[in-house]
Design a protein around this motif. Structure first.
Motif, PDB file in Angstrom:
ATOM      1  N   PHE A 124       7.756 -41.942  85.679  1.00 35.69           N
ATOM      2  CA  PHE A 124       9.003 -41.467  85.081  1.00 35.69           C
ATOM      3  C   PHE A 124       8.752 -40.525  83.914  1.00 35.69           C
ATOM      4  CE2 PHE A 124      12.229 -41.943  81.743  1.00 35.69           C
ATOM      5  CZ  PHE A 124      13.362 -41.507  82.410  1.00 35.69           C
ATOM      6  N   TYR A 125       7.901 -40.928  82.973  1.00 34.28           N
ATOM      7  CA  TYR A 125       7.695 -40.121  81.771  1.00 34.28           C
ATOM      8  C   TYR A 125       6.895 -38.860  82.061  1.00 34.28           C
ATOM      9  CZ  TYR A 125       9.622 -44.014  79.160  1.00 34.28           C
ATOM     10  OH  TYR A 125      10.465 -44.993  78.681  1.00 34.28           O
ATOM     11  N   ARG A 126       6.231 -38.804  83.197  1.00 37.67           N
ATOM     12  CA  ARG A 126       5.501 -37.592  83.553  1.00 37.67           C
ATOM     13  C   ARG A 126       6.408 -36.524  84.139  1.00 37.67           C
ATOM     14  NH1 ARG A 126       1.804 -41.471  85.506  1.00 37.67           N
ATOM     15  NH2 ARG A 126       2.318 -41.064  87.680  1.00 37.67           N
ATOM     16  N   ILE A 127       7.544 -36.930  84.697  1.00 42.26           N
ATOM     17  CA  ILE A 127       8.398 -35.933  85.344  1.00 42.26           C
ATOM     18  C   ILE A 127       9.714 -35.683  84.603  1.00 42.26           C
ATOM     19  CG2 ILE A 127       7.418 -36.520  87.587  1.00 42.26           C
ATOM     20  CD1 ILE A 127      10.992 -37.300  87.184  1.00 42.26           C
ATOM     21  N   ILE A 128      10.088 -36.545  83.644  1.00 35.49           N
ATOM     22  CA  ILE A 128      11.411 -36.407  83.038  1.00 35.49           C
ATOM     23  C   ILE A 128      11.528 -35.139  82.205  1.00 35.49           C
ATOM     24  CG2 ILE A 128      10.865 -37.788  80.990  1.00 35.49           C
ATOM     25  CD1 ILE A 128      14.226 -37.636  82.924  1.00 35.49           C
ATOM     26  N   ASN A 129      10.435 -34.721  81.538  1.00 41.95           N
ATOM     27  CA  ASN A 129      10.528 -33.492  80.748  1.00 41.95           C
ATOM     28  C   ASN A 129      10.737 -32.287  81.664  1.00 41.95           C
ATOM     29  OD1 ASN A 129      10.194 -32.393  77.886  1.00 41.95           O
ATOM     30  ND2 ASN A 129       8.820 -31.082  79.056  1.00 41.95           N
ATOM     31  N   GLY A 130      10.098 -32.311  82.858  1.00 38.40           N
ATOM     32  CA  GLY A 130      10.333 -31.251  83.829  1.00 38.40           C
ATOM     33  C   GLY A 130      11.774 -31.216  84.295  1.00 38.40           C
ATOM     34  N   PHE A 131      12.392 -32.398  84.391  1.00 33.97           N
ATOM     35  CA  PHE A 131      13.819 -32.453  84.733  1.00 33.97           C
ATOM     36  C   PHE A 131      14.654 -31.764  83.663  1.00 33.97           C
ATOM     37  CE2 PHE A 131      17.798 -34.670  83.766  1.00 33.97           C
ATOM     38  CZ  PHE A 131      18.515 -34.401  84.921  1.00 33.97           C
ATOM     39  N   TYR A 132      14.330 -32.001  82.390  1.00 36.01           N
ATOM     40  CA  TYR A 132      15.073 -31.352  81.312  1.00 36.01           C
ATOM     41  C   TYR A 132      14.910 -29.833  81.362  1.00 36.01           C
ATOM     42  CZ  TYR A 132      15.555 -36.013  79.241  1.00 36.01           C
ATOM     43  OH  TYR A 132      15.856 -37.340  79.016  1.00 36.01           O
ATOM     44  N   VAL A 133      13.724 -29.367  81.771  1.00 35.79           N
ATOM     45  CA  VAL A 133      13.498 -27.923  81.895  1.00 35.79           C
ATOM     46  C   VAL A 133      14.431 -27.338  82.951  1.00 35.79           C
ATOM     47  CG1 VAL A 133      11.829 -26.157  82.587  1.00 35.79           C
ATOM     48  CG2 VAL A 133      11.104 -28.022  81.090  1.00 35.79           C
ATOM     49  N   GLU A 134      14.507 -27.987  84.112  1.00 36.19           N
ATOM     50  CA  GLU A 134      15.418 -27.525  85.175  1.00 36.19           C
ATOM     51  C   GLU A 134      16.874 -27.595  84.713  1.00 36.19           C
ATOM     52  OE1 GLU A 134      14.842 -26.680  88.553  1.00 36.19           O
ATOM     53  OE2 GLU A 134      12.670 -26.599  88.246  1.00 36.19           O
ATOM     54  N   TYR A 135      17.207 -28.687  84.075  1.00 36.03           N
ATOM     55  CA  TYR A 135      18.579 -28.972  83.642  1.00 36.03           C
ATOM     56  C   TYR A 135      19.079 -27.938  82.642  1.00 36.03           C
ATOM     57  CZ  TYR A 135      22.207 -31.837  81.274  1.00 36.03           C
ATOM     58  OH  TYR A 135      23.357 -32.312  80.705  1.00 36.03           O
ATOM     59  N   THR A 136      18.254 -27.614  81.647  1.00 36.16           N
ATOM     60  CA  THR A 136      18.679 -26.655  80.616  1.00 36.16           C
ATOM     61  C   THR A 136      18.493 -25.220  81.070  1.00 36.16           C
ATOM     62  OG1 THR A 136      16.486 -26.771  79.586  1.00 36.16           O
ATOM     63  CG2 THR A 136      18.172 -28.247  78.733  1.00 36.16           C
ATOM     64  N   GLY A 137      17.442 -24.956  81.886  1.00 35.99           N
ATOM     65  CA  GLY A 137      17.192 -23.589  82.324  1.00 35.99           C
ATOM     66  C   GLY A 137      18.177 -23.126  83.377  1.00 35.99           C
ATOM     67  N   PHE A 138      18.320 -23.899  84.450  1.00 33.15           N
ATOM     68  CA  PHE A 138      19.200 -23.507  85.556  1.00 33.15           C
ATOM     69  C   PHE A 138      20.612 -24.077  85.425  1.00 33.15           C
ATOM     70  CE2 PHE A 138      14.882 -23.390  87.382  1.00 33.15           C
ATOM     71  CZ  PHE A 138      14.856 -22.071  87.832  1.00 33.15           C
ATOM     72  N   GLY A 139      20.810 -25.023  84.511  1.00 31.79           N
ATOM     73  CA  GLY A 139      22.129 -25.625  84.345  1.00 31.79           C
ATOM     74  C   GLY A 139      22.354 -26.823  85.239  1.00 31.79           C
TER      75      GLY A 139
END
Length: 394
Positions: A124-139
């Protein structure tokens, strides 16, 4: 089961996929720009072609302040919302009266300990920051929550998806009702994962490939829909995509696998939604015009610098190929009147352009809330984010 077979026939699923891709098309055009100018290496925009090796650089990006600012935002969100070093959630019963019953309170405390331990052991902690990148970058961001294979340290497993890899639709209750995804895997992997459902053609190709290295890639279309399956509320169906060699992708008639879920397996978040829009608008979308403008200014600045250091020259025709412009270089003339001169003088306002670039950079940083998060990193009490409490329904 017959009802499900009819509802999820390969013709119906292919039609659903086509409709969702059509709905996503306009958003996809902006995502391509975000990939090019902000998040190189992210995004998949040719649904039936496996992406090549991802490049984390892009020649269109000269000034990286946009990406840098986005990572300040995502690091701030991760550190404040889901830090593995902080107790970022706490389980509680929705009814306050139940929280006062000691037996139920103790049970929930034990569940809290187990859940936090499972999250630590999982990815979980290895991928959650990548999720935030997608979330804030692409919306829009999405992950898959599943059960880890037997033998893993944790029973939980998470997978990060990128923009363009999936499509979905929302219902009237503002919850996802249908979700499709293209899964890229080798034919050997497909046979291993779906031994009972994969086509005989795929099995034959794997058997003929004695080296074990797949040169032919396979594709799987997955659809998840809010539909009763056995005792579960959601159904997941996999289909093999065939006809790739002829560039006419279609679904194999028989599903590879049918599975049910008690809960929606693809949590999907949208930063900001306007009206009935399907996909979200994030800071990356808002900052995109400024990021493009910044690249233009940086390109002009670099060009002016290069011209100032190495200006275009006028030289006598007889010196063609013999002009030495290196430091300390020597050029010999028989006619002193023949001189090498600058084609034109570059009168570039370096200070003015530098100030203009800084102003654009500041606007980009504000779009990504860098002022808020950098302030909160120095003063935690100034942060707008707080650890949350999760209510457990009865």
């Amino acid at each position: 089961m017959d009802r499900l077979k009819k509802k999820f026939s390969y013709e119906k699923v292919q039609q659903i996929q086509a409709e969702l891709l059509q709905e996503r098309y306009d958003w996809e055009q902006e995502w391509v720009d975000i990939s090019n100018y902000l998040l190189p290496g992210r995004g998949i925009y040719n649904a039936y072609t496996k992406p090549k090796k991802r490049k984390l650089t892009n020649e269109k990006i000269i000034n990286t302040v946009g990406e840098d600012s986005l990572y300040v935002l995502t690091s701030g969100i991760h550190g404040r919302l889901t830090s593995p070093a902080l107790p970022w959630f706490e389980l509680a019963w929705a009814e306050e009266a139940i929280n006062k019953i000691e037996e139920l309170k103790a049970w929930l405390q034990q569940a809290d300990v187990i859940l936090k331990d499972e999250l630590q052991k999982s990815n979980f902690y290895r991928i959650i920051n990548g999720f935030y990148v997608e979330y804030t970058g692409f919306g829009t961001g999405s992950i898959f929550v599943g059960t880890a294979p037997k033998g893993n340290r944790s029973r939980l497993s998470y997978e990060l998806l990128t923009a363009g890899e999936y499509s979905f639709a929302y219902g009237t209750d503002n919850e996802p009702t249908v979700y499709t995804r293209i899964i890229y895997m080798s034919l050997r992997q497909m046979v291993q994962k779906f031994p009972d459902g994969v086509s005989s053609d795929a099995k034959d190709k794997v058997e003929r490939n004695a080296s074990g290295i797949d040169k032919v890639e396979g594709l799987v279309l997955e659809i998840v829909q809010k539909e009763k399956y056995q005792d579960k509320d959601y159904v997941q169906v996999y289909y093999e995509v065939t006809g790739l060699a002829a560039q006419k992708p279609r679904l194999h008639k028989t599903p590879l696998k049918v599975k049910g879920f008690y809960e929606w397996p693809y949590p999907t978040a949208r930063w900001s939604v306007i009206g009935s829009d399907t996909y979200g608008i994030g800071p990356g979308s808002r900052a995109l015009p400024q990021i493009k403008r910044l690249q233009e200014k940086e390109k002009a600045f670099l060009m002016a610098t290069h011209k100032s250091i190495d200006p275009p020259l006028n030289a006598p025709g007889r010196m063609r190929g013999n002009l030495n412009t290196l430091p300390g270089g020597q050029n010999y003339y028989s006619n002193p009147a023949e001189q090498v001169t600058e084609l034109y003088r570059v009168n570039f306002d370096y200070a003015g352009v530098s100030n203009a670039i800084e102003r654009v950079e500041e606007r980009i940083q504000r779009n990504f809330y860098n002022d808020v998060f950098l302030t909160s990193s120095r003063d935690p009490n100034a942060s707008p984010l707080r650890t949350g409490q999760v209510n457990v329904q009865e």
